[in-house]
Design an enzyme around this catalytic site. Structure first.
Site, mmCIF file in Angstrom:
data_model
loop_
_atom_site.group_PDB
_atom_site.id
_atom_site.type_symbol
_atom_site.label_atom_id
_atom_site.label_comp_id
_atom_site.label_asym_id
_atom_site.label_seq_id
_atom_site.Cartn_x
_atom_site.Cartn_y
_atom_site.Cartn_z
ATOM 1 N N ALA A 187 0.817 -1.214 0.000
ATOM 2 C CA ALA A 187 0.000 0.000 0.000
ATOM 3 C C ALA A 187 0.848 1.260 0.000
ATOM 4 O O ALA A 187 0.620 2.184 -0.793
ATOM 5 C CB ALA A 187 -0.926 -0.020 1.218
ATOM 6 N N ALA A 188 1.847 1.323 0.880
ATOM 7 C CA ALA A 188 2.657 2.538 0.979
ATOM 8 C C ALA A 188 3.489 2.752 -0.272
ATOM 9 O O ALA A 188 3.570 3.873 -0.796
ATOM 10 C CB ALA A 188 3.565 2.464 2.216
ATOM 11 N N SER A 193 0.116 -3.822 -4.748
ATOM 12 C CA SER A 193 -1.127 -3.070 -4.608
ATOM 13 C C SER A 193 -2.336 -3.962 -4.327
ATOM 14 O O SER A 193 -3.242 -4.086 -5.145
ATOM 15 C CB SER A 193 -1.381 -2.250 -5.889
ATOM 16 O OG SER A 193 -2.453 -1.361 -5.718
ATOM 17 N N CYS A 227 -6.124 -6.720 4.165
ATOM 18 C CA CYS A 227 -7.164 -6.877 5.182
ATOM 19 C C CYS A 227 -8.335 -7.719 4.676
ATOM 20 O O CYS A 227 -9.154 -8.193 5.474
ATOM 21 C CB CYS A 227 -7.665 -5.506 5.635
ATOM 22 S SG CYS A 227 -6.413 -4.533 6.496
ATOM 23 N N VAL A 261 15.455 -6.519 -3.123
ATOM 24 C CA VAL A 261 16.587 -5.633 -2.869
ATOM 25 C C VAL A 261 17.408 -6.229 -1.738
ATOM 26 O O VAL A 261 16.897 -6.466 -0.638
ATOM 27 C CB VAL A 261 16.116 -4.212 -2.517
ATOM 28 C CG1 VAL A 261 17.294 -3.339 -2.113
ATOM 29 C CG2 VAL A 261 15.384 -3.589 -3.706
ATOM 30 N N ASP A 269 4.276 0.218 7.064
ATOM 31 C CA ASP A 269 4.521 -0.609 8.237
ATOM 32 C C ASP A 269 5.977 -0.652 8.674
ATOM 33 O O ASP A 269 6.276 -1.160 9.754
ATOM 34 C CB ASP A 269 4.037 -2.042 7.980
ATOM 35 C CG ASP A 269 2.526 -2.133 7.872
ATOM 36 O OD1 ASP A 269 1.851 -1.093 8.061
ATOM 37 O OD2 ASP A 269 2.016 -3.234 7.602
ATOM 38 N N ASN A 311 -1.166 3.940 3.386
ATOM 39 C CA ASN A 311 -1.585 4.691 2.200
ATOM 40 C C ASN A 311 -1.317 6.182 2.356
ATOM 41 O O ASN A 311 -0.830 6.844 1.427
ATOM 42 C CB ASN A 311 -3.078 4.458 1.937
ATOM 43 C CG ASN A 311 -3.339 3.186 1.155
ATOM 44 O OD1 ASN A 311 -3.126 3.128 -0.049
ATOM 45 N ND2 ASN A 311 -3.779 2.146 1.848
ATOM 46 N N TRP A 370 -30.499 9.468 22.401
ATOM 47 C CA TRP A 370 -29.203 9.512 23.084
ATOM 48 C C TRP A 370 -28.331 8.396 22.530
ATOM 49 O O TRP A 370 -28.492 7.230 22.875
ATOM 50 C CB TRP A 370 -29.372 9.360 24.599
ATOM 51 C CG TRP A 370 -30.000 10.568 25.238
ATOM 52 C CD1 TRP A 370 -31.302 10.715 25.611
ATOM 53 C CD2 TRP A 370 -29.343 11.794 25.540
ATOM 54 N NE1 TRP A 370 -31.513 11.963 26.128
ATOM 55 C CE2 TRP A 370 -30.325 12.654 26.098
ATOM 56 C CE3 TRP A 370 -28.038 12.268 25.382
ATOM 57 C CZ2 TRP A 370 -30.028 13.944 26.515
ATOM 58 C CZ3 TRP A 370 -27.748 13.557 25.799
ATOM 59 C CH2 TRP A 370 -28.735 14.388 26.352
#
Length: 446
Positions: free
Chosen positions: A12-13, A40, A44, A81, A283, A305, A434
């Site tokens: 994601a990042a 990508s 979850c 890497v 993460d 993200n 309420w």
């Protein structure tokens, strides 16, 4: 020459960083190296795909490398890497399919190596039928085992979010389950009163919950057969390891990129690390907790993200800022919803607040509406400043999105009195006059 951006990790990042960098500067040369076979995807969603609620595991994939290529982003799967040289601004990469190694140069480097599931050093942890759940390959392997081996018994080790979601997924396949948690409650980040309701829901669905017990070994021959806890044998034809995640910082550490107090990569509010032209997000990176004002490590897709987007914009010449988190999470446990935002009472007290918690139970809808369900709300606040510090909820409906009200109040820095005065909506099918949040807040005011 075009500036070259190398992104390590296609979750994601990483892909958010790539996409935002491309939108900010169309001239950048962007490559993403991803060790697994997919980029990508919405991790979850894995438990619900394994359960069968989602038709295919591949349905959680948001975009493919081919789709990114049309945007001018090269996403190379099965590329690992191996090392980062921050002085020469290079990375050493291995093509896992072809076996060759090569060196690539970067002008901007983004670390999005994510988190790694903890595999405890137990005898038998590598037996066939023992799984962690982190990527598409893991989800596929679990699904294949369920379909091909048709296990009738299973053990889940760990009572956190993944463990609870996988309990529902495996139960849908007719697996007789035992859930083992070494602490005294499931959902250890929750306060005990609410965690006890989650435990009761598990037991209601015939999950054998073992709390305060430690796994000694996983036993089998050509496949897993049983799990040993405190000298007792529990049959298990499938085992899910859900004992936690740690930040994947091996590359960062070996390259001299500074880690923070949490063990994740230290970043500022622009996602910069201590090394010029090196950014980190998701993460693998810390975030600022808006309540405590301290760095925390909370591995969530929402944070990944947002941080990736900030890193991508800034490396391309922008000036974006990531303001931090309050740690908002929600989990579905069979027919129950549990959610929290901010600090638990125990955490708030450990942070030095003069913290107090108040709880209340009220209906999710007007009492005369069919289907109304009780919701338990626990609010944590500072008795001196009256500042709201956190909130938790458990109920059979209306919980997972109500927690966002608490998140917004925490982010705004509200007091418990301001929360009690919230002009919340009222309509009998959705909420009583309420709202449960207001009931709890008014109790806290007294």
């Amino acid at each position: 020459m075009k500036r070259r951006v190398v992104i390590i990790g296609g979750g994601a990042a990483g892909m958010s960083a790539a996409a935002k960098a491309r939108r900010t500067d169309a001239e950048l040369d962007i490559v993403v190296y991803e060790r697994s076979g997919f980029v990508s995807y919405g991790a979850c969603g894995f438990p619900y795909a394994i359960k069968g609620e989602i038709a295919r595991i591949e349905d959680v994939i948001v975009r493919t490398p081919e789709q990114f290529a049309r945007q001018g982003i090269q996403a190379l799967i099965h590329h690992e890497v191996l090392a980062i040289d921050t002085e020469r601004q290079t990375v050493r990469v291995r093509d896992l399919t072809g076996g060759r190694e090569f060196v690539d140069h970067w002008d901007e480097l983004v670390l999005t190596t994510g988190g790694q599931p903890v595999r405890p050093p137990l005898p038998g942890v590598d037996l066939p039928g023992v799984f962690t759940l982190r990527n598409v390959e893991d989800a596929r392997a679990i699904q294949h085992w369920l379909h091909e081996q048709q296990p009738r018994t299973g053990v889940i080790i760990g009572g956190g979010y993944i463990g609870l979601e996988m309990a529902e997924a495996l139960a849908a396949h007719g697996v007789q389950l035992t859930l083992i948690e070494r602490l005294s409650q499931v959902l250890p980040s929750f306060d005990n009163e609410l965690a006890a309701q989650v435990e009761a829901e598990l037991r209601q669905h015939q999950v054998d919950v073992r709390l305060g017990q430690t796994v000694q070994a996983i036993v089998g021959d050509e496949r897993v057969r049983e799990v040993l806890i405190d000298g007792q044998s529990i049959p298990a034809e499938i085992v899910i390891l859900a004992v936690g995640v740690r930040p994947g910082v091996a590359l960062a550490r070996s390259a001299g990129i500074a880690l923070g107090t949490t063990g994740a990569v230290a970043v500022d509010d622009h996602q910069r690390t201590n090394v010029p032209q090196v950014w980190a997000a998701g993460d693998v990176a810390e975030a600022l907790h808006r309540v405590t004002g301290k760095p925390v490590w909370v591995p969530l897709g929402t944070t990944a993200n947002k941080q990736g987007r900030v890193a991508g914009e800034n490396l391309a010449g922008g000036d974006a800022r990531f303001g931090g988190i309050v740690g908002t999470v929600a989990v579905k446990v069979f027919d129950l919803e549990a959610a929290m935002s901010g600090l638990s009472l125990a955490r708030a007290q450990a942070e030095g607040f003069a913290a107090r918690a108040i709880s209340a139970t009220a209906n999710s809808r007007a009492h005369y509406m069919p289907g109304h369900q009780p919701i338990t709300v626990s609010l944590v606040f500072d008795e001196t400043s009256r500042r709201l510090l956190g909130g938790q909820m458990v109920g059979h409906e209306g919980v997972a999105k109500r927690i966002d009200t608490i998140a917004a109040a925490l982010q705004a820095g509200w007091t418990i009195d301001e929360l009690a005065e919230l002009d919340a909506s009222y309509a009998p099918p959705f909420a009583p006059v309420w709202d449960p949040i207001l009931v709890a807040a008014n109790l806290a005011r007294k």
